[in-house]
Design an enzyme around this catalytic site. Structure first.
Site, PDB file in Angstrom:
ATOM      1  CG  MET A  25      -1.880  -1.207   1.170  1.00 55.59           C
ATOM      2  SD  MET A  25      -3.340  -0.951   2.161  1.00 55.59           S
ATOM      3  CE  MET A  25      -2.614  -0.708   3.771  1.00 55.59           C
ATOM      4  N   GLY A  26       2.162   1.089  -0.298  1.00 58.68           N
ATOM      5  CA  GLY A  26       3.025   2.260  -0.465  1.00 58.68           C
ATOM      6  C   GLY A  26       3.533   2.851   0.831  1.00 58.68           C
ATOM      7  CG  HIS A  32       7.103  -1.515   2.124  1.00 59.25           C
ATOM      8  ND1 HIS A  32       6.961  -0.487   3.014  1.00 59.25           N
ATOM      9  CD2 HIS A  32       5.889  -2.100   2.039  1.00 59.25           C
ATOM     10  CE1 HIS A  32       5.714  -0.434   3.437  1.00 59.25           C
ATOM     11  NE2 HIS A  32       5.040  -1.407   2.859  1.00 59.25           N
ATOM     12  CD  GLN A  56      -5.800  -3.939   2.513  1.00 59.24           C
ATOM     13  OE1 GLN A  56      -5.717  -4.408   1.377  1.00 59.24           O
ATOM     14  NE2 GLN A  56      -4.802  -4.009   3.372  1.00 59.24           N
ATOM     15  CB  SER A 181       3.188   3.012   6.289  1.00 62.05           C
ATOM     16  OG  SER A 181       3.819   2.113   5.398  1.00 62.05           O
ATOM     17  NE  ARG A 182      -2.760   1.901   9.841  1.00 63.86           N
ATOM     18  CZ  ARG A 182      -2.856   0.809   9.090  1.00 63.86           C
ATOM     19  NH1 ARG A 182      -1.886  -0.093   9.100  1.00 63.86           N
ATOM     20  NH2 ARG A 182      -3.918   0.613   8.327  1.00 63.86           N
TER      21      ARG A 182
HETATM   22  P1  AMP Z   1       1.648  -2.747   3.498  1.00 59.72           P
HETATM   23  O1  AMP Z   1       2.164  -1.739   2.524  1.00 59.72           O
HETATM   24  O2  AMP Z   1       1.664  -2.275   4.912  1.00 59.72           O
HETATM   25  O3  AMP Z   1       0.341  -3.347   3.072  1.00 59.72           O
HETATM   26  O4  AMP Z   1       2.678  -3.934   3.481  1.00 59.72           O
HETATM   27  C1  AMP Z   1       3.100  -4.530   2.288  1.00 59.72           C
HETATM   28  C2  AMP Z   1       3.891  -5.746   2.622  1.00 59.72           C
HETATM   29  O5  AMP Z   1       4.996  -5.364   3.449  1.00 59.72           O
HETATM   30  C3  AMP Z   1       3.103  -6.800   3.409  1.00 59.72           C
HETATM   31  O6  AMP Z   1       3.471  -8.081   2.952  1.00 59.72           O
HETATM   32  C4  AMP Z   1       3.554  -6.566   4.822  1.00 59.72           C
HETATM   33  O7  AMP Z   1       3.484  -7.730   5.622  1.00 59.72           O
HETATM   34  C5  AMP Z   1       5.005  -6.176   4.594  1.00 59.72           C
HETATM   35  N1  AMP Z   1       5.513  -5.437   5.746  1.00 59.72           N
HETATM   36  C6  AMP Z   1       4.948  -4.397   6.387  1.00 59.72           C
HETATM   37  N2  AMP Z   1       5.699  -4.029   7.430  1.00 59.72           N
HETATM   38  C7  AMP Z   1       6.769  -4.863   7.462  1.00 59.72           C
HETATM   39  C8  AMP Z   1       7.915  -5.002   8.287  1.00 59.72           C
HETATM   40  N3  AMP Z   1       8.118  -4.187   9.329  1.00 59.72           N
HETATM   41  N4  AMP Z   1       8.793  -5.978   8.016  1.00 59.72           N
HETATM   42  C9  AMP Z   1       8.608  -6.815   6.958  1.00 59.72           C
HETATM   43  N5  AMP Z   1       7.557  -6.737   6.132  1.00 59.72           N
HETATM   44  C10 AMP Z   1       6.644  -5.773   6.376  1.00 59.72           C
END
Ligand code: AMP
Length: 294
Positions: A25-26, A32, A56, A181-182
């Site tokens: 989700m960027g 990432h 979602q 990201s939050r």
């Molecule tokens: P998101 O952009 O938050 O939807 O995350 C995209 C992908 O990055 C998902 O597969 C998450 O599980 C992974 N992700 C998010 N935070 C982390 C982190 N701290 N370490 C490893 N992978 C992450």
């Protein structure tokens, strides 16, 4: 050279050899980047999808304030040698109001599921669309979202998507806080409290590796370290089904959710069985401040 693509068709047509997909989700952070690096190592073409998926989000305010910065994300994707950054407009993702939902029963029943109604159906639906529309050979997900990983693995099995799902360790800030990201919305005075979440999980991982496998004991350790935290749950669950379990007798994870200030955080440590031993996956810590803050 990273190129931005906007449609499923052009993204699919540009894939050469084995295609590795990283759905996101960027607002990229090192979690990432690590997934992109893993994809780069395994695939001829690396596709990163960036779509803040309204399906979602059960909380409209959370969707609206989700951080977005395409220029910044493109720069990070370039650094990681990503070939295609797929940024579909809403009309490409949902040309008509979507009437189909992918629901992975049971795996979504506990932990995040009941607290975020519709969340996993939203995730499973968009991941199914990405798999169908982009036809990747590999797809990379973070263990940070352990229940999401379980949902995706089961979806792939149940619907016979010809994709190999790869789960990668959680990236953490230097103090142990799981990258999200939050995190940019945490105030400086929230950090000491946020830190207790990972500290509690690490204490529980130490206990587990010393032979204490009972869920009650591990959960008590997390709650002791984080006494005063606003926990939504602290639960030991099976990696395959995300169902709560009483002791570590299979690959599992100890997961929690807590509200810190205005931010809802989730974290976990995974327990893998390696040659009969329980090994806690505590993730990987950065040695410098995350680029989330620069
Ligand atoms: P998101 O952009 O938050 O939807 O995350 C995209 C992908 O990055 C998902 O597969 C998450 O599980 C992974 N992700 C998010 N935070 C982390 C982190 N701290 N370490 C490893 N992978 C992450």
């Amino acid at each position: 050279m990273t190129e931005i693509t906007r449609t499923f068709a052009e993204t699919r047509q540009r894939g050469r050899g084995r295609v590795g997909l990283v759905p996101t989700m960027g607002f990229f952070h090192e979690g990432h980047s690590a997934l992109m690096a893993a994809a780069r190592a395994a695939s001829e073409t690396v596709v990163v999808s960036l779509f803040v998926n309204p399906l979602q989000f059960n909380d409209r305010a959370d969707l609206e304030r989700y951080p977005r910065d395409l220029d910044r994300d493109l720069e990070i994707a370039r650094e990681q040698g990503v070939d295609l950054l797929f940024v579909p407009p809403a009309e490409e993702m949902y040309p008509l109001e979507p009437l189909t939902r992918v629901e992975v029963a049971r795996v979504a029943d506990h932990l995040e599921g009941p607290r975020r109604p519709g969340h996993f159906a939203g995730v499973a639906t968009v991941v199914a669309k990405l798999f169908a529309g982009l036809q990747p050979d590999f797809a990379f997900f973070g263990r940070k979202d352990a229940q999401q990983l379980a949902v995706v693995r089961r979806l792939v099995l149940d619907l016979s998507f010809p994709v190999t799902v790869i789960g990668r360790p959680t990236l953490r800030e230097a103090d142990g806080l799981a990258l999200s990201s939050r995190n940019v919305y945490l105030r400086p005075d929230d950090r000491p409290q946020a830190l207790l979440l990972s500290m509690g999980l690490f204490a529980a991982a130490d206990l587990a590796e010393a032979g204490h496998f009972e869920a009650s004991e591990l959960i008590a350790a997390v709650r002791r370290v984080g006494s005063g935290e606003d926990f939504e749950y602290v639960t030991l669950a099976s990696q395959d089904t995300a169902q709560p379990i009483d002791r570590i007798d299979r690959p599992s994870f100890l997961a929690l959710a807590a509200r810190i200030g205005s931010v809802r955080l989730i974290d976990n440590v995974a327990f893998d069985l390696v040659a009969g031993n329980v090994i806690g996956d505590r993730g990987i810590r950065l040695s410098a401040p995350s680029r989330l803050y620069s």
